[in-house]
Structure formats: structure tokens, C-alpha cells
Design an enzyme around this catalytic site. Structure first.
Site, PDB file in Angstrom:
ATOM      1  N   GLU A   1       3.848  -6.696   1.054  1.00 39.35           N
ATOM      2  CA  GLU A   1       3.324  -7.026  -0.270  1.00 39.35           C
ATOM      3  C   GLU A   1       3.343  -5.817  -1.209  1.00 39.35           C
ATOM      4  OE1 GLU A   1       0.133 -10.369   1.382  1.00 39.35           O
ATOM      5  OE2 GLU A   1      -0.544  -8.356   0.824  1.00 39.35           O
TER       6      GLU A   1
ATOM      7  N   TYR B   1     -11.499   5.828 -10.604  1.00 41.89           N
ATOM      8  CA  TYR B   1     -11.070   6.569  -9.418  1.00 41.89           C
ATOM      9  C   TYR B   1     -10.750   8.037  -9.664  1.00 41.89           C
ATOM     10  CZ  TYR B   1      -9.561   1.703  -8.411  1.00 41.89           C
ATOM     11  OH  TYR B   1      -9.475   0.345  -8.267  1.00 41.89           O
TER      12      TYR B   1
ATOM     13  N   GLY C   1       0.753  -1.241   0.000  1.00 49.53           N
ATOM     14  CA  GLY C   1       0.000   0.000   0.000  1.00 49.53           C
ATOM     15  C   GLY C   1       0.780   1.286   0.000  1.00 49.53           C
TER      16      GLY C   1
ATOM     17  N   CYS D   1     -16.762   3.730 -27.180  1.00 50.62           N
ATOM     18  CA  CYS D   1     -18.080   4.334 -27.338  1.00 50.62           C
ATOM     19  C   CYS D   1     -18.694   4.496 -25.951  1.00 50.62           C
ATOM     20  CB  CYS D   1     -18.947   3.453 -28.249  1.00 50.62           C
ATOM     21  SG  CYS D   1     -20.499   4.231 -28.711  1.00 50.62           S
ATOM     22  N   GLU D   2     -18.183   5.449 -25.209  1.00 50.06           N
ATOM     23  CA  GLU D   2     -18.546   5.661 -23.818  1.00 50.06           C
ATOM     24  C   GLU D   2     -18.124   7.070 -23.452  1.00 50.06           C
ATOM     25  OE1 GLU D   2     -20.483   4.178 -20.664  1.00 50.06           O
ATOM     26  OE2 GLU D   2     -19.709   2.680 -22.071  1.00 50.06           O
TER      27      GLU D   2
ATOM     28  N   TYR E   1      -1.677  -1.643 -12.422  1.00 50.67           N
ATOM     29  CA  TYR E   1      -3.138  -1.608 -12.606  1.00 50.67           C
ATOM     30  C   TYR E   1      -3.565  -1.010 -13.939  1.00 50.67           C
ATOM     31  CZ  TYR E   1      -2.770  -2.699  -7.696  1.00 50.67           C
ATOM     32  OH  TYR E   1      -2.422  -3.292  -6.520  1.00 50.67           O
TER      33      TYR E   1
ATOM     34  N   GLY F   1       3.341  -3.824  -4.541  1.00 51.11           N
ATOM     35  CA  GLY F   1       2.953  -4.078  -5.934  1.00 51.11           C
ATOM     36  C   GLY F   1       3.098  -2.800  -6.726  1.00 51.11           C
ATOM     37  N   ARG F   2       2.184  -1.845  -6.474  1.00 47.94           N
ATOM     38  CA  ARG F   2       2.220  -0.552  -7.149  1.00 47.94           C
ATOM     39  C   ARG F   2       3.601   0.102  -7.010  1.00 47.94           C
ATOM     40  NH1 ARG F   2      -2.210   2.966  -7.645  1.00 47.94           N
ATOM     41  NH2 ARG F   2      -3.247   1.816  -5.990  1.00 47.94           N
TER      42      ARG F   2
END
Length: 431
Positions: free
Chosen positions: A290, A334, A248, A361-362, A390, A292-293
Site C-alpha cells: 500500500e 510532527y 510505509g 492566528c496560532e 499529507y 502512498g507517501r
């Protein structure tokens, strides 16, 4: 620039890992994920060395697979003496196919199916991070069928609010993950785990959330967990040997984000743990983390080609790119901040504010708003920085768009780690 692996060369072009991004876009086409292998290894070594220096033998980082998962990343983690955590059978299978040592794999997740547990046990996985009592029963039953005693950590929620985005906060009492300490449920779960014949409870896991810049939530979480270890030792006679503090720690996405000294953070956490263990009269546990990011985020960059521009007088200026929420859904999810540049005009002064729109198309398919860029036009190469975490791992086939390739950069060379998907790949499973 926000990271020391980004620069501008004599041609006025953006460089990444020392390589010309415009040339890379021409060689591999766009959209294109780039990963700086040397930066990944550098970050892994920071964690490996810091845990080795500050905690007992056996302490190590576990690379968090969900941040970026493909076969090559497991080979790099093995080279750098890291364990890994996986959160799905697909991640486990990828690690297995990469030849990663299964005894250094920890299996996370709040709803592992019986088939998932069976597959992991058959693969001789090292540890389950057990999330709930239903899972505990299933692990015990399936381990008994295979004639083994399976090692586990129990995932506990310490009741910490790290003040990050609600969707990436995981350590509060009201969370879908883990068993709450505050409600007394964690203590009951430990008592049950200690009665299981085919499960060996080795310790506890906690995870407070993600993209946290302040060290205090981590030290607060450690204090709560150590106090709980001492309490369980007193009431049950069981002292946890392993404490997994999760991941984190934050990453610098834009200039306003602070820089983080990961080694200093780990030392600060270690100082708290050493003091608390002494105060509580418990042994210092093996400590796992842990990351990751913080391992892969700034090792990544995504390149796009601008297909069109649009000016709405008095409203907005748009640039449209050949990717979007299919290869980076984080702004849609986010409103995540990114640093963006025109790779072929990196030395030019920004003169206009743009919204970067994707090709889906959004109407919500945006990569970023309020971006200052030089005058943009069709054919310019747009670079989005800090996309190693991510982005590829959350990519989708929405609108039936193929996923971009992953190209690794190392020592002035480049190579494909994940090939670009084709239209044939999109219909491969259709009947």
C-alpha cells in the site's frame, strides 16, 4: 536538489517538473499545490513492475488514498494498473465518482460504521480490510441482507516497532489498529471468521508504520506473518491466499535523508518470503502493498508568497507566508522536516536563518524553523518541496481559510485538477 524533478533555470529560478515555479505562481496565484504527474506515474510503475517480477500472479500495489485524494489521482492509478485502498466513505465516494473499478478497492479503517459498510457493499467494493470482531459481525450481517458473500482480509498487528514517529507507528501490539497476533486474539478472530456464512476470509493484512527507511522492519513483519500463516494452516486447516504487507517506505524530505531503492527493497522482501514459505511448507501468497507517501510525496511542491519579514535581534528572523498549517499541518503535528527555497532567488547563496510562519492566528502555525535562505522580502515566492503526501489531504478550513488548488504538471503543460476554493465555498453548508 533532493529530487531529480527539481532544478534551477537560466533565470536563476526554481523549476519543478521542468517548469518555472515563479511563472506558475503568477499564473495560478498562491498558495498553490503542484503535482508532477509524470513523477506519480513513474513511482507507480516502479511498484507495479517490482511486485509483478517478484511475487505470484495477482500481486499488485494498492495506492494509499489517504496520502493524496482527488478524482484525477484515481484515473492515474487505473491507467497504471494499480488497486487502491481507501480509509473512509469519502475516499470511496471519490474513487467511485472517478470511475475507478470497485473490485480493485480495499476498504481500511478501525471504525467503519454500519452506514459505511452498507455503502461499500452497495458500491460492489472488492475487499474489506476488517479491523475487529464488531466489524466482522457487521460485514457478515449486511452482506447477508444483500445476498452476497463479501471478501475480506483481517488486519493483524505483528508486534513490530519500526522506530518512526510514535504517531505514525501502527504495527505494535498496543495499537488502535488491528488484532494482535501475540495475545492469541488473531487466531480466535480467524476461527470466528471461518464460521461466517456471508464472509470469505481471503487472507491477512498488516502495516507496521510510515516513513521507514530501513528494510528490516518490513522483512521482520513478513516473517512474523508467514510464520502465523503456517501456524493457522496447522491448527485450523486454513491457508491464507493473500498477504497485504501495507505501506510505509520512507521518502527523502531533506538532504540528510537516505535515498531509497524501492525495487531493491521489494526484492529483498520477496527473497525473505520465498525462503520462509519453503521453510514453513506453505504456498507463496499473492502479495499486496500500500504505497502512498512514496508514490506522491516528491511529486509535490507548494508555493507561497511572502507577505512580511520580521527580525528580532538576538532571537529569530521570520518570514510570513500566505498559507500555513491549514494547507500543511505536518510541522505542527510532527515537526516534519522540509527542504525550502526562495523560488525567485534559487541561484542565490543563502545568507540568513529564518523561521517560516503561516498566516493563522496560532503561535504554533509554523512550516519550518532554522531555514537558511537568501535575504527574503515581501513578494518573494517561497517553495516547500516534497509536499505531495499529507498536505492537501490534511488541509483544513481553520481561520476560515479556503483551500489552495491542485495544479498538475505534465510534459511541459499545466492544468487544474482541483480548483481553488472561494469564500462562497466556505459558507455553502451554513444555514
Amino acid at each position: 536538489m533532493i529530487c531529480n524533478n527539481i532544478g534551477i533555470n537560466e533565470k536563476g529560478r526554481l523549476t519543478f517538473a521542468g517548469q518555472d515555479t515563479v511563472e506558475l505562481a503568477a499564473q495560478y496565484s498562491t498558495p498553490l499545490y503542484l503535482i508532477d504527474e509524470n513523477k506519480v506515474r513513474e513511482k507507480m510503475r516502479i511498484y507495479v513492475n517490482a511486485l509483478k517480477e517478484n511475487f505470484p500472479e495477482g500481486s499488485m500495489p494498492l495506492y494509499s488514498s489517504k496520502a493524496l485524494c482527488f478524482k484525477k489521482i484515481y484515473g492515474i492509478a487505473a491507467d497504471e494498473n494499480m488497486g487502491v485502498d481507501v480509509v473512509s466513505p469519502g475516499e470511496l465516494y471519490t474513487a467511485l465518482e472517478a470511475g475507478f473499478p470497485m473490485d480493485m478497492v480495499y476498504f481500511q479503517g478501525n471504525n467503519k460504521t454500519d452506514a459505511d459498510i452498507e455503502f461499500a457493499i452497495e458500491s460492489k467494493i472488492g475487499y474489506f480490510i476488517c479491523d475487529n470482531l464488531d466489524e466482522l459481525d457487521a460485514i457478515d450481517e449486511i452482506a447477508a441482507k444483500h445476498g452476497i458473500v463479501q471478501k475480506i482480509l483481517l488486519r493483524l498487528t505483528p508486534g513490530i516497532d519500526p522506530h518512526t514517529h510514535a504517531k505514525i507507528s501502527t504495527g505494535k501490539v498496543d495499537s488502535k489498529f488491528g488484532i494482535a497476533i501475540e495475545t492469541g486474539q488473531a487466531e480466535e478472530a480467524i476461527k470466528i471468521a471461518l464460521t461466517k456464512k456471508n464472509v470469505e476470509l481471503c487472507g491477512y493484512h498488516c502495516h507496521i508504520g510510515s516513513q521507514t527507511f530501513d528494510c528490516k522492519p518490513f522483512t521482520d513483519g513478513a516473517e512474523i506473518m508467514l510464520k502465523f500463516i503456517a501456524h493457522i494452516k496447522e491448527v485450523c486447516g486454513y491457508e491464507a491466499k493473500i498477504l497485504n504487507l501495507g505501506g510505509g517506505m520512507g521518502v527523502k524530505y531533506v538532504e540528510s535523508d537516505p535515498d531509497i531503492d524501492y525495487s531493491a527493497n521489494i526484492k529483498a522482501i520477496a527473497d525473505v518470503i520465498k525462503k520462509q514459505c519453503k521453510d514453513f511448507g506453505i504456498n507463496m501468497p499473492i502479495v499486496l502493498m500500500e504505497p502512498g507517501r512514496s508514490i506522491v510525496a516528491d511529486a509535490g511542491m507548494t508555493l507561497y508568497t511572502i507577505g512580511s519579514t520580521k527580525e528580532i535581534p538576538g532571537y529569530k528572523n521570520y518570514v510570513s507566508i500566505d498559507g500555513g498549517m491549514t494547507d500543511n499541518p505536518r510541522y505542527t503535528l510532527y515537526e516534519s522536516a522540509y527542504t525550502i527555497a526562495l523560488a525567485n532567488k534559487a541561484a542565490e547563496t543563502p545568507v540568513k536563518e529564518y523561521t517560516v510562519g503561516g498566516r493563522c492566528c496560532e503561535s504554533g502555525d509554523l512550516i519550518q524553523e532554522h531555514v537558511m535562505l537568501p535575504q527574503a522580502k515581501k513578494g518573494d515566492i517561497l517553495a516547500v518541496m516534497t509536499t505531495g503526501a499529507y498536505n492537501y489531504s490534511m488541509a483544513s478550513h481553520y481561520n476560515r481559510l479556503p483551500k489552495p488548488p491542485v495544479v498538475m504538471l505534465k510534459d511541459g503543460e499545466s492544468y487544474v485538477a482541483v480548483r481553488r476554493e472561494t469564500f462562497a465555498d466556505l459558507v455553502r453548508n451554513d444555514l
